[in-house]
Design a protein around this motif. Sequence first.
Motif, mmCIF file in Angstrom:
data_model
loop_
_atom_site.group_PDB
_atom_site.id
_atom_site.type_symbol
_atom_site.label_atom_id
_atom_site.label_comp_id
_atom_site.label_asym_id
_atom_site.label_seq_id
_atom_site.Cartn_x
_atom_site.Cartn_y
_atom_site.Cartn_z
ATOM 1 N N LYS A 127 5.547 -1.822 25.944
ATOM 2 C CA LYS A 127 6.291 -0.725 25.343
ATOM 3 C C LYS A 127 7.788 -1.001 25.362
ATOM 4 N N PRO A 128 8.457 -0.939 24.213
ATOM 5 C CA PRO A 128 9.913 -1.130 24.202
ATOM 6 C C PRO A 128 10.604 0.029 24.901
ATOM 7 N N THR A 129 11.577 -0.282 25.733
ATOM 8 C CA THR A 129 12.282 0.755 26.499
ATOM 9 C C THR A 129 13.783 0.772 26.236
ATOM 10 N N LYS A 130 14.271 -0.219 25.483
ATOM 11 C CA LYS A 130 15.708 -0.282 25.164
ATOM 12 C C LYS A 130 15.843 -0.292 23.644
ATOM 13 N N LEU A 131 16.204 0.864 23.097
ATOM 14 C CA LEU A 131 16.219 1.040 21.655
ATOM 15 C C LEU A 131 17.640 1.225 21.134
ATOM 16 N N VAL A 132 17.894 0.655 19.980
ATOM 17 C CA VAL A 132 19.148 0.895 19.266
ATOM 18 C C VAL A 132 18.783 1.503 17.909
ATOM 19 N N SER A 133 19.384 2.631 17.590
ATOM 20 C CA SER A 133 19.163 3.273 16.298
ATOM 21 C C SER A 133 20.488 3.335 15.549
ATOM 22 N N LEU A 134 20.484 2.834 14.323
ATOM 23 C CA LEU A 134 21.708 2.810 13.529
ATOM 24 C C LEU A 134 21.700 3.857 12.414
ATOM 25 N N MET A 135 20.691 4.731 12.410
ATOM 26 C CA MET A 135 20.596 5.776 11.397
ATOM 27 C C MET A 135 20.442 7.140 12.079
ATOM 28 N N PRO A 136 21.203 8.147 11.638
ATOM 29 C CA PRO A 136 21.151 9.471 12.274
ATOM 30 C C PRO A 136 19.755 10.071 12.324
ATOM 31 N N ASN A 137 18.994 9.972 11.216
ATOM 32 C CA ASN A 137 17.673 10.597 11.200
ATOM 33 C C ASN A 137 16.712 9.927 12.181
ATOM 34 N N ILE A 138 16.828 8.596 12.334
ATOM 35 C CA ILE A 138 15.950 7.892 13.281
ATOM 36 C C ILE A 138 16.337 8.263 14.708
ATOM 37 N N ILE A 187 13.817 9.941 17.533
ATOM 38 C CA ILE A 187 13.600 9.401 18.877
ATOM 39 C C ILE A 187 13.885 10.464 19.930
ATOM 40 N N GLN A 188 14.941 11.239 19.724
ATOM 41 C CA GLN A 188 15.277 12.292 20.678
ATOM 42 C C GLN A 188 14.243 13.413 20.660
ATOM 43 N N GLU A 189 13.757 13.768 19.477
ATOM 44 C CA GLU A 189 12.750 14.817 19.385
ATOM 45 C C GLU A 189 11.435 14.409 20.034
ATOM 46 N N LEU A 190 11.181 13.106 20.065
ATOM 47 C CA LEU A 190 9.978 12.613 20.738
ATOM 48 C C LEU A 190 10.145 12.593 22.254
ATOM 49 N N GLY A 191 11.353 12.891 22.723
ATOM 50 C CA GLY A 191 11.603 12.915 24.156
ATOM 51 C C GLY A 191 11.958 11.563 24.733
ATOM 52 N N ALA A 192 12.471 10.665 23.901
ATOM 53 C CA ALA A 192 12.785 9.303 24.358
ATOM 54 C C ALA A 192 14.282 9.017 24.331
ATOM 55 N N THR A 193 15.095 10.057 24.509
ATOM 56 C CA THR A 193 16.552 9.870 24.491
ATOM 57 C C THR A 193 17.000 8.860 25.534
ATOM 58 N N TYR A 228 7.223 9.495 12.140
ATOM 59 C CA TYR A 228 6.998 10.179 13.419
ATOM 60 C C TYR A 228 5.766 9.603 14.106
ATOM 61 N N ARG A 229 4.724 9.353 13.333
ATOM 62 C CA ARG A 229 3.489 8.807 13.911
ATOM 63 C C ARG A 229 3.713 7.382 14.437
ATOM 64 N N ILE A 230 4.423 6.573 13.661
ATOM 65 C CA ILE A 230 4.660 5.189 14.062
ATOM 66 C C ILE A 230 5.533 5.131 15.315
ATOM 67 N N LEU A 231 6.608 5.896 15.330
ATOM 68 C CA LEU A 231 7.480 5.912 16.507
ATOM 69 C C LEU A 231 6.726 6.427 17.726
ATOM 70 N N GLY A 232 5.890 7.434 17.525
ATOM 71 C CA GLY A 232 5.103 7.961 18.634
ATOM 72 C C GLY A 232 4.187 6.900 19.227
ATOM 73 N N LYS A 233 3.541 6.139 18.351
ATOM 74 C CA LYS A 233 2.664 5.059 18.818
ATOM 75 C C LYS A 233 3.455 3.990 19.552
#
Length: 260
Positions: A49-60, A64-70, A145-150
Motif C-alpha cells: 500500500k502506498p503511504t507517501k502521496l503527492v497530489s498536484l490537482m485540487p480535486n484529487i 484523498i482527504q475525504e477518504l480519510g488519508a490526509t 473514488y473507487r480506484i483511490l479507495g482500492k
Amino acid sequence: MIKRKMFLGILLCVLFISCNRGSEVIENAPLLSVSITDDVGDTIVFPQKPTKLVSLMPNITDMIQELGATNQLVGVSDACRAPFDIPIIATSPQLDFAALQTIQPDCIFVSDERYTKDIKSVMKQISVPVYMQSYQNLKDIYKQYRILGKLLDLESKGNKMADSLQSLQDSIQKSTKGKGNPQILILFSDQPPMAVGGRGYLNDMILACNGRNVLAHIPEKYAELTCEKIKQLKPDIILVISKDKNVMTRLAESCPEITT
C-alpha cells in the motif's frame, strides 16, 4: 441575465465532497500488493500500500482527504486545499524537482487537465510512478473514488462515496425533470471569458440537471468567448466557477449588456 439556480450549484459543490463524513466503515484486510491502470493506459504495480502521496490537482487532493488519508499526503500544489503543514512542491504547473527527490513519494497523482504524459518521463528519472486521471463525464469522478479507495486500502469507503454521489445525481436528475431545460453557460474566467464546451464532466453536470449547455456544439472542453458572443448565445443562466471572488464584478463592468 445572470441568475442563480440552487440545484446546479449544489451538484457542483457536492460532487467533490463526501455526503457521509461521520459514517464508520469496516475496511478489507490489509493491502499486500495492487496494480492499477490509469486513464492513459499505463499500469502501475505497487508491492504494498502506498503511504507517501503527492497530489498536484485540487480535486484529487480533496478525494484523498475525504477518504480519510490526509496523513498520507506528503506534497501538494499551490492550488490545493490542504493542511498548512503539507509541503507545496508545485506552483502549477512548475514542479519542485529537488523537493520531490527528497520526499521520494510512492506515487504522484495528476490529471490531463493540467499535465501531459511528459511528466511521467520526468518522474521516471527518480523512480516515482505517476497516476494520470482524465475526466470525461461524471462517472469518471465516481470511478476515481473507487480506484483511490482500492489503492489506499479504503475500498469500502471509496465504493460508498461513489455510490452516494451516483445516488445524489439520480435524485437531482429526477427532481429537475419536467421543470424546463434552461440554457446554461458555465464560465471559469473573465480575462478573457473562458467557458465550458461540449466535452468533459462539467458539460455532463449540466445534462445531469436537465439543463442545456449553450456551447454543446463546441467539440473541445473549453472555449474562449467575447462579451458579444455571450450575448448572442442568450443563456438563461450564467454560472461562474472560480476561486476569484471578483470575477462577477469584473464581468459586470466589462460586459454590462449581459448582466442586466
